[in-house]
Design an enzyme around this catalytic site. Structure first.
Site, mmCIF file in Angstrom:
data_model
loop_
_atom_site.group_PDB
_atom_site.id
_atom_site.type_symbol
_atom_site.label_atom_id
_atom_site.label_comp_id
_atom_site.label_asym_id
_atom_site.label_seq_id
_atom_site.Cartn_x
_atom_site.Cartn_y
_atom_site.Cartn_z
ATOM 1 N N HIS A 1 -7.306 -4.996 9.804
ATOM 2 C CA HIS A 1 -6.978 -4.686 8.403
ATOM 3 C C HIS A 1 -5.641 -5.304 7.999
ATOM 4 O O HIS A 1 -4.750 -5.512 8.819
ATOM 5 C CB HIS A 1 -7.036 -3.175 8.107
ATOM 6 C CG HIS A 1 -5.949 -2.321 8.645
ATOM 7 N ND1 HIS A 1 -6.164 -1.266 9.493
ATOM 8 C CD2 HIS A 1 -4.602 -2.342 8.431
ATOM 9 C CE1 HIS A 1 -5.027 -0.678 9.781
ATOM 10 N NE2 HIS A 1 -4.056 -1.311 9.145
ATOM 11 N N ASN B 1 -7.824 -3.219 13.884
ATOM 12 C CA ASN B 1 -9.208 -3.558 13.515
ATOM 13 C C ASN B 1 -9.239 -4.727 12.527
ATOM 14 O O ASN B 1 -10.264 -4.991 11.906
ATOM 15 C CB ASN B 1 -9.917 -2.327 12.922
ATOM 16 C CG ASN B 1 -9.184 -1.778 11.700
ATOM 17 O OD1 ASN B 1 -8.235 -2.383 11.219
ATOM 18 N ND2 ASN B 1 -9.634 -0.646 11.194
ATOM 19 N N GLU C 1 -9.661 -1.939 5.032
ATOM 20 C CA GLU C 1 -10.373 -1.702 6.287
ATOM 21 C C GLU C 1 -11.621 -2.592 6.376
ATOM 22 O O GLU C 1 -12.109 -3.088 5.351
ATOM 23 C CB GLU C 1 -10.796 -0.227 6.345
ATOM 24 C CG GLU C 1 -9.627 0.765 6.347
ATOM 25 C CD GLU C 1 -8.986 0.928 7.724
ATOM 26 O OE1 GLU C 1 -8.913 -0.057 8.483
ATOM 27 O OE2 GLU C 1 -8.540 2.048 8.031
ATOM 28 N N ASP D 1 0.819 -1.215 0.000
ATOM 29 C CA ASP D 1 0.000 0.000 0.000
ATOM 30 C C ASP D 1 0.852 1.265 0.000
ATOM 31 O O ASP D 1 2.073 1.222 0.206
ATOM 32 C CB ASP D 1 -0.964 0.004 1.196
ATOM 33 C CG ASP D 1 -0.304 -0.438 2.514
ATOM 34 O OD1 ASP D 1 0.947 -0.462 2.576
ATOM 35 O OD2 ASP D 1 -1.023 -0.749 3.459
HETATM 36 C C1 GLP Z 1 -0.685 0.144 8.640
HETATM 37 C C2 GLP Z 1 -0.248 -0.569 7.368
HETATM 38 C C3 GLP Z 1 -0.427 -2.057 7.476
HETATM 39 C C4 GLP Z 1 0.155 -2.536 8.787
HETATM 40 C C5 GLP Z 1 -0.664 -1.967 9.916
HETATM 41 C C6 GLP Z 1 -0.190 -2.409 11.303
HETATM 42 O O1 GLP Z 1 -1.969 0.624 8.594
HETATM 43 N N1 GLP Z 1 -0.916 -0.118 6.196
HETATM 44 O O2 GLP Z 1 0.205 -2.696 6.370
HETATM 45 O O3 GLP Z 1 0.146 -3.930 8.851
HETATM 46 O O4 GLP Z 1 -0.589 -0.560 9.846
HETATM 47 O O5 GLP Z 1 0.898 -1.636 11.669
HETATM 48 P P1 GLP Z 1 1.874 -1.943 12.860
HETATM 49 O O6 GLP Z 1 2.703 -3.083 12.426
HETATM 50 O O7 GLP Z 1 2.662 -0.688 13.027
HETATM 51 O O8 GLP Z 1 1.009 -2.237 14.028
#
Ligand code: GLP
Length: 244
Positions: free
Chosen positions: A138, A136, A143, A67
């Site tokens: 995702h 959540n 989402e 992304d």
């Molecule tokens: C972001 C990214 C995701 C990632 C998620 C969790 O929103 N787009 O790809 O997996 O956050 O992030 P973290 O690993 O910092 O908890």
């Protein structure tokens, strides 16, 4: 689903890097799907170590990232392109021309998404997809929704996601409100999927992802249907599953 247990974040990062490293050794010209966020940073550090020791060669590896924030340039230090360059690509012998991130500067969302789907197609599919997990449920920036997404799509980020990602920006106002993300359908087509999950704050959602119903309200629950998923998680993240 295989659950690969680690005692803490460091061990988790070594285990995830071992799996990705094995993929690169077994198929030097593999296509890796890569993720951003805090969870995979340690994994990337471990991959860099293995490269520096001479155990890994990235020269034939290609990558597609999950992304990118809509509106951020690759030079913006909060863009996911910048993240990938600084956390991995600048430190290994990968050909940057073979690394792909959605084009955050493309204002036409339909074009940005179609272009990225074409890139994924041209690469012939993903051998190993690395994922983190949002609070959540995702994955990428897919989402919770009424339906699972298929291809790359433009999403409105939820308030909880903006809040979680504010820690990387000067303030919540600076977090972009939209992002381009690979769809759940494309993620599910990866041959192998590795999910890194760390910390007590992820325990509740990890239990839902692994043991709850398969629903687009918890996008990562779709992974239950994939034939080759390894969840590499630390004890804190696994604590609620262990309690059952
Ligand atoms: C972001 C990214 C995701 C990632 C998620 C969790 O929103 N787009 O790809 O997996 O956050 O992030 P973290 O690993 O910092 O908890």
């Amino acid at each position: 689903m295989i659950i690969c247990r680690a005692k803490d974040y460091d061990e988790l990062s070594r285990r995830a890097a071992n799996i990705i490293g094995a993929q690169i050794i077994m198929k030097p010209d593999c296509v890796l799907g890569l993720a951003t966020g805090g969870s995979p940073v340690g994994t990337y550090k471990e991959l860099i170590k293995r490269y520096e020791m001479g155990d890994l060669d990235f020269s034939q590896v290609s990558t597609v990232n999950l992304d990118e924030y809509r509106g951020l340039s690759p030079e913006n230090d909060q863009s996911y392109r910048y993240f990938m360059n600084t956390n991995l690509f600048n430190h290994v012998n990968i050909d940057k021309a073979c690394t792909h991130v959605p084009n955050g500067l493309e204002p036409d969302a339909d074009k940005a998404c179609a272009d990225y789907d074409a890139i994924i197609d041209e690469m012939g599919g993903i051998d190993l997809q690395l994922l983190g997990l949002g609070h959540n449920g995702h994955i990428g920036f897919n989402e919770p929704a009424d339906t699972f997404t298929l291809g790359t799509n433009c999403v409105d980020l939820q308030a909880s996601t903006i809040e979680a990602n504010t820690r990387f920006f000067a303030s919540a106002d600076e977090v972009p409100r939209q992002a381009y993300t690979m769809g759940i359908g494309s993620i599910m087509q990866a041959k192998k999927i590795v999910v890194v999950v760390s910390g007590k704050d992820k325990a509740k959602i990890l239990r839902e992802v692994v043991a709850g119903p398969i629903t687009p309200r918890v996008p990562a629950s779709a992974l239950q249907l994939h034939p080759d998923v390894t969840i590499v998680a630390d004890e804190a993240a696994l604590s609620l599953l262990d309690a059952e």
